[in-house]
Design an enzyme around this catalytic site. Sequence first.
Site, PDB file in Angstrom:
ATOM      1  N   ASP A  19       0.842  -1.205   0.000  1.00  0.00           N
ATOM      2  CA  ASP A  19       0.000   0.000   0.000  1.00  0.00           C
ATOM      3  C   ASP A  19       0.877   1.255   0.000  1.00  0.00           C
ATOM      4  O   ASP A  19       0.361   2.379  -0.043  1.00  0.00           O
ATOM      5  CB  ASP A  19      -1.031  -0.008   1.135  1.00  0.00           C
ATOM      6  CG  ASP A  19      -0.418  -0.022   2.519  1.00  0.00           C
ATOM      7  OD1 ASP A  19       0.819  -0.141   2.637  1.00  0.00           O
ATOM      8  OD2 ASP A  19      -1.192   0.092   3.502  1.00  0.00           O
ATOM      9  N   SER A  20       2.216   1.067  -0.026  1.00  0.00           N
ATOM     10  CA  SER A  20       3.129   2.179  -0.334  1.00  0.00           C
ATOM     11  C   SER A  20       2.772   2.770  -1.692  1.00  0.00           C
ATOM     12  O   SER A  20       3.187   3.886  -2.026  1.00  0.00           O
ATOM     13  CB  SER A  20       4.583   1.683  -0.349  1.00  0.00           C
ATOM     14  OG  SER A  20       4.702   0.520  -1.139  1.00  0.00           O
ATOM     15  N   ASP A  35      -1.111  -6.109  -0.039  1.00  0.00           N
ATOM     16  CA  ASP A  35      -1.397  -5.455   1.245  1.00  0.00           C
ATOM     17  C   ASP A  35      -2.890  -5.253   1.449  1.00  0.00           C
ATOM     18  O   ASP A  35      -3.614  -4.903   0.508  1.00  0.00           O
ATOM     19  CB  ASP A  35      -0.740  -4.064   1.255  1.00  0.00           C
ATOM     20  CG  ASP A  35       0.476  -4.006   2.169  1.00  0.00           C
ATOM     21  OD1 ASP A  35       0.574  -4.817   3.100  1.00  0.00           O
ATOM     22  OD2 ASP A  35       1.325  -3.126   1.918  1.00  0.00           O
ATOM     23  N   LYS A  47      -0.997  -9.244   3.279  1.00  0.00           N
ATOM     24  CA  LYS A  47      -0.199  -8.699   4.391  1.00  0.00           C
ATOM     25  C   LYS A  47      -1.057  -7.712   5.152  1.00  0.00           C
ATOM     26  O   LYS A  47      -1.780  -6.910   4.527  1.00  0.00           O
ATOM     27  CB  LYS A  47       1.072  -8.017   3.868  1.00  0.00           C
ATOM     28  CG  LYS A  47       1.902  -7.392   5.004  1.00  0.00           C
ATOM     29  CD  LYS A  47       3.304  -7.033   4.566  1.00  0.00           C
ATOM     30  CE  LYS A  47       3.391  -5.735   3.806  1.00  0.00           C
ATOM     31  NZ  LYS A  47       2.903  -4.551   4.556  1.00  0.00           N
ATOM     32  N   GLU A  65      -1.122  -5.140   8.907  1.00  0.00           N
ATOM     33  CA  GLU A  65      -0.325  -4.539   9.977  1.00  0.00           C
ATOM     34  C   GLU A  65      -0.966  -4.799  11.337  1.00  0.00           C
ATOM     35  O   GLU A  65      -2.190  -4.852  11.448  1.00  0.00           O
ATOM     36  CB  GLU A  65      -0.214  -3.019   9.740  1.00  0.00           C
ATOM     37  CG  GLU A  65       0.484  -2.700   8.431  1.00  0.00           C
ATOM     38  CD  GLU A  65       0.629  -1.196   8.166  1.00  0.00           C
ATOM     39  OE1 GLU A  65       0.331  -0.387   9.075  1.00  0.00           O
ATOM     40  OE2 GLU A  65       1.038  -0.845   7.042  1.00  0.00           O
ATOM     41  N   GLU A 111       9.510  -3.618  10.456  1.00  0.00           N
ATOM     42  CA  GLU A 111       9.908  -2.351   9.812  1.00  0.00           C
ATOM     43  C   GLU A 111      10.366  -1.312  10.833  1.00  0.00           C
ATOM     44  O   GLU A 111       9.733  -1.132  11.892  1.00  0.00           O
ATOM     45  CB  GLU A 111       8.715  -1.792   9.012  1.00  0.00           C
ATOM     46  CG  GLU A 111       9.036  -0.425   8.385  1.00  0.00           C
ATOM     47  CD  GLU A 111       8.060   0.023   7.316  1.00  0.00           C
ATOM     48  OE1 GLU A 111       7.088  -0.710   7.012  1.00  0.00           O
ATOM     49  OE2 GLU A 111       8.271   1.132   6.773  1.00  0.00           O
TER      50      GLU A 111
END
Length: 270
Positions: free
Chosen positions: A49-50, A88, A118, A120, A187
């Site tokens: 999602d960057s 993501d 993925k 978070e 990260e």
Amino acid sequence: MPATSDKVTTATLRARKGSAEKIAMVTAYDVVFARLADAAGIDVVLVGDSLGMVVQGERTTLSVTMDDMVYHSRIVSRGVRRAHLVADMPFMSYQASVEDGIRAAGRLLKEGRAEAVKLEGGTEVAELVRRLVGAGIPVMGHVGLTPQSVHEFGGFKVQGRTNEQRGQILSDARAVSEAGAYAVVVEGVPQAVAADVTRSISAVTIGIGAGADCDGQVMVMHDLLGLEPGWKPRFVRRYAEMGKSVADAFAAYAADVRSGKFPGPGESYD
Ligand code: KIV
């Protein structure tokens, strides 16, 4: 693209836990770069999602939508044969309820052709991880400097410098690993914290800005390729200066067009 016989799977990746041969992962957002990464032997391609920052030009990842992720995952999947493809889960696709998360992850596999998702977080997402794995959806966790919590952190700041943060990161990583995640991105933490996490969980760890002790490394392709010449944080190593090469190519093309040097005789039809 049909998969190859040496296709990278969650089993391949799990087998690399603690191995001397580390896992190489990069982000990609379109078919051209996905194809190049796959052909170069990259193990894991992440549709991160960057995307919101490096492709859409936003300051954070928060505005990325499920439709954005499904679209980019699908176009990346067309360039991937050997690599394992992860997409993501964007902000607010899973935070409100486990059911939201299961439906969102399902879309990433069904429509986005991803092979894993993925997400978070730690203890607060453990139940979702358990349910996804139970539904046959492999999960990669993400702890430490989790960009979807940028406002909670007060900026993109290294996490895990205090004992309290360090303990939280460790228990988050343990929670997602014990819930069934096959991998965890770590990260923006001190090297010693990432090393501790790597020793403490059975999932493979993939570091970014987390030192050399993880089971693998991930980089955003724009950083690795030098696509943004003005951006080079400490954890980034550039393997190309594509931003400069591309700017030089555009300028040379514009000069040739303006002076009438392009197209030449061999570049026109009789
Ligand atoms: O969105 C992303 O690209 C990521 C990587 C930096 C791990 O989450």
